[in-house]
Scaffold this motif. Structure first.
Motif, PDB file in Angstrom:
ATOM      1  N   ALA A  62       0.840  -1.192   0.000  1.00  0.00           N
ATOM      2  CA  ALA A  62       0.000   0.000   0.000  1.00  0.00           C
ATOM      3  C   ALA A  62       0.876   1.243   0.000  1.00  0.00           C
ATOM      4  N   PRO A  63       0.464   2.263  -0.728  1.00  0.00           N
ATOM      5  CA  PRO A  63       1.244   3.503  -0.715  1.00  0.00           C
ATOM      6  C   PRO A  63       1.178   4.138   0.668  1.00  0.00           C
ATOM      7  N   PRO A  64       2.173   4.959   1.007  1.00  0.00           N
ATOM      8  CA  PRO A  64       2.151   5.580   2.329  1.00  0.00           C
ATOM      9  C   PRO A  64       0.953   6.522   2.470  1.00  0.00           C
ATOM     10  N   THR A  65       0.479   6.642   3.688  1.00  0.00           N
ATOM     11  CA  THR A  65      -0.633   7.554   3.944  1.00  0.00           C
ATOM     12  C   THR A  65      -0.106   8.988   3.950  1.00  0.00           C
ATOM     13  N   VAL A  66      -1.018   9.934   3.916  1.00  0.00           N
ATOM     14  CA  VAL A  66      -0.636  11.346   3.960  1.00  0.00           C
ATOM     15  C   VAL A  66       0.122  11.624   5.253  1.00  0.00           C
ATOM     16  N   GLU A  67      -0.341  11.048   6.343  1.00  0.00           N
ATOM     17  CA  GLU A  67       0.314  11.260   7.639  1.00  0.00           C
ATOM     18  C   GLU A  67       1.743  10.712   7.632  1.00  0.00           C
ATOM     19  N   GLU A  68       1.948   9.550   7.027  1.00  0.00           N
ATOM     20  CA  GLU A  68       3.291   8.972   6.946  1.00  0.00           C
ATOM     21  C   GLU A  68       4.211   9.838   6.086  1.00  0.00           C
ATOM     22  N   MET A  69       3.692  10.363   4.987  1.00  0.00           N
ATOM     23  CA  MET A  69       4.501  11.223   4.121  1.00  0.00           C
ATOM     24  C   MET A  69       4.847  12.529   4.834  1.00  0.00           C
ATOM     25  N   GLN A  70       3.892  13.082   5.585  1.00  0.00           N
ATOM     26  CA  GLN A  70       4.158  14.308   6.329  1.00  0.00           C
ATOM     27  C   GLN A  70       5.213  14.065   7.403  1.00  0.00           C
ATOM     28  N   ALA A  71       5.131  12.929   8.091  1.00  0.00           N
ATOM     29  CA  ALA A  71       6.109  12.599   9.126  1.00  0.00           C
ATOM     30  C   ALA A  71       7.497  12.445   8.515  1.00  0.00           C
ATOM     31  N   GLN A  72       7.609  11.786   7.371  1.00  0.00           N
ATOM     32  CA  GLN A  72       8.912  11.613   6.721  1.00  0.00           C
ATOM     33  C   GLN A  72       9.464  12.944   6.252  1.00  0.00           C
ATOM     34  N   THR A  73       8.604  13.817   5.746  1.00  0.00           N
ATOM     35  CA  THR A  73       9.044  15.153   5.327  1.00  0.00           C
ATOM     36  C   THR A  73       9.571  15.934   6.521  1.00  0.00           C
ATOM     37  N   LEU A  74       8.887  15.856   7.653  1.00  0.00           N
ATOM     38  CA  LEU A  74       9.333  16.532   8.871  1.00  0.00           C
ATOM     39  C   LEU A  74      10.683  15.996   9.329  1.00  0.00           C
ATOM     40  N   ILE A  75      10.854  14.696   9.307  1.00  0.00           N
ATOM     41  CA  ILE A  75      12.135  14.081   9.694  1.00  0.00           C
ATOM     42  C   ILE A  75      13.246  14.563   8.768  1.00  0.00           C
ATOM     43  N   ASN A  76      12.995  14.560   7.468  1.00  0.00           N
ATOM     44  CA  ASN A  76      14.007  15.012   6.501  1.00  0.00           C
ATOM     45  C   ASN A  76      14.365  16.481   6.729  1.00  0.00           C
ATOM     46  N   THR A  77      13.353  17.298   6.975  1.00  0.00           N
ATOM     47  CA  THR A  77      13.590  18.722   7.211  1.00  0.00           C
ATOM     48  C   THR A  77      14.421  18.934   8.469  1.00  0.00           C
ATOM     49  N   GLU A  78      14.050  18.259   9.564  1.00  0.00           N
ATOM     50  CA  GLU A  78      14.798  18.391  10.820  1.00  0.00           C
ATOM     51  C   GLU A  78      16.240  17.918  10.644  1.00  0.00           C
ATOM     52  N   TYR A  79      16.446  16.884   9.870  1.00  0.00           N
ATOM     53  CA  TYR A  79      17.788  16.374   9.596  1.00  0.00           C
ATOM     54  C   TYR A  79      18.622  17.431   8.879  1.00  0.00           C
ATOM     55  N   LEU A  80      18.047  18.050   7.850  1.00  0.00           N
ATOM     56  CA  LEU A  80      18.766  19.072   7.091  1.00  0.00           C
ATOM     57  C   LEU A  80      19.068  20.304   7.950  1.00  0.00           C
ATOM     58  N   ILE A  81      18.111  20.694   8.802  1.00  0.00           N
ATOM     59  CA  ILE A  81      18.335  21.838   9.691  1.00  0.00           C
ATOM     60  C   ILE A  81      19.472  21.519  10.659  1.00  0.00           C
ATOM     61  N   ALA A  82      19.471  20.321  11.231  1.00  0.00           N
ATOM     62  CA  ALA A  82      20.519  19.922  12.174  1.00  0.00           C
ATOM     63  C   ALA A  82      21.883  19.923  11.486  1.00  0.00           C
ATOM     64  N   MET A  83      21.954  19.400  10.272  1.00  0.00           N
ATOM     65  CA  MET A  83      23.224  19.389   9.539  1.00  0.00           C
ATOM     66  C   MET A  83      23.698  20.817   9.267  1.00  0.00           C
ATOM     67  N   ASN A  84      22.768  21.706   8.924  1.00  0.00           N
ATOM     68  CA  ASN A  84      23.106  23.092   8.637  1.00  0.00           C
ATOM     69  C   ASN A  84      23.642  23.770   9.897  1.00  0.00           C
ATOM     70  N   GLU A  85      22.992  23.527  11.034  1.00  0.00           N
ATOM     71  CA  GLU A  85      23.411  24.136  12.295  1.00  0.00           C
ATOM     72  C   GLU A  85      24.791  23.650  12.721  1.00  0.00           C
ATOM     73  N   MET A  86      25.168  22.437  12.350  1.00  0.00           N
ATOM     74  CA  MET A  86      26.488  21.905  12.699  1.00  0.00           C
ATOM     75  C   MET A  86      27.531  22.290  11.646  1.00  0.00           C
ATOM     76  N   GLY A  87      27.095  22.969  10.617  1.00  0.00           N
ATOM     77  CA  GLY A  87      28.022  23.382   9.575  1.00  0.00           C
ATOM     78  C   GLY A  87      28.415  22.259   8.637  1.00  0.00           C
ATOM     79  N   ILE A  88      27.590  21.236   8.583  1.00  0.00           N
ATOM     80  CA  ILE A  88      27.864  20.079   7.708  1.00  0.00           C
ATOM     81  C   ILE A  88      27.070  20.276   6.418  1.00  0.00           C
ATOM     82  N   GLU A  89      27.772  20.229   5.303  1.00  0.00           N
ATOM     83  CA  GLU A  89      27.098  20.403   4.022  1.00  0.00           C
ATOM     84  C   GLU A  89      27.230  19.130   3.212  1.00  0.00           C
TER      85      GLU A  89
END
Length: 93
Positions: A62-89
Motif C-alpha cells: 500500500a502507498p504511504p498515507t498522507v500522515e506517513e509522508m508528512q512525518a517523513q518530510t518533517l524528519i528530513n527537514t529536521e535532519y537538514l536543519i541539524a546538519m546546517n546548524e552543525m556546519g555540515i554540508e
C-alpha cells in the motif's frame, strides 16, 4: 450430449463444447466423464489432463498515507536543519 475439450497446437484446452453428436477431429477430445477446465494440458500418450497452475498474485504494498509522508518530510527537514546548524554540508565534515 457430448462434452469435448478443444485443444490448441500445444495440447492446451482453449475451449469446452457441448455437442449433440460425436465428432472426429484431431483438436477435439471427448471428456464426458472428466472434470476438465480451460488451460488444462492434455497428454495424448496417457489421455490425461493436467490442471493449469494458478499463480498467486504478488501482494502490492500500500502507498504511504498522507500522515506517513508528512512525518517523513518533517524528519528530513529536521535532519537538514541539524546538519546546517552543525556546519555540515552534503554529509561531509
Amino acid at each position: 450430449m457430448f462434452k469435448y475439450a478443444q485443444l490448441d497446437s500445444n495440447n492446451v484446452v482453449k475451449g469446452i463444447s457441448l455437442l449433440n453428436g460425436k465428432i472426429a477431429a484431431e483438436d477435439m477430445i471427448l471428456i464426458n466423464d472428466m472434470d476438465v477446465v480451460l488451460d488444462s494440458i492434455y497428454n495424448p500418450e496417457t489421455g490425461e489432463f493436467t490442471a493449469p497452475v494458478i499463480l498467486e498474485p504478488t501482494p502490492i504494498e500500500a502507498p504511504p498515507t498522507v500522515e506517513e509522508m508528512q512525518a517523513q518530510t518533517l524528519i528530513n527537514t529536521e535532519y537538514l536543519i541539524a546538519m546546517n546548524e552543525m556546519g555540515i554540508e552534503g554529509g561531509k565534515v
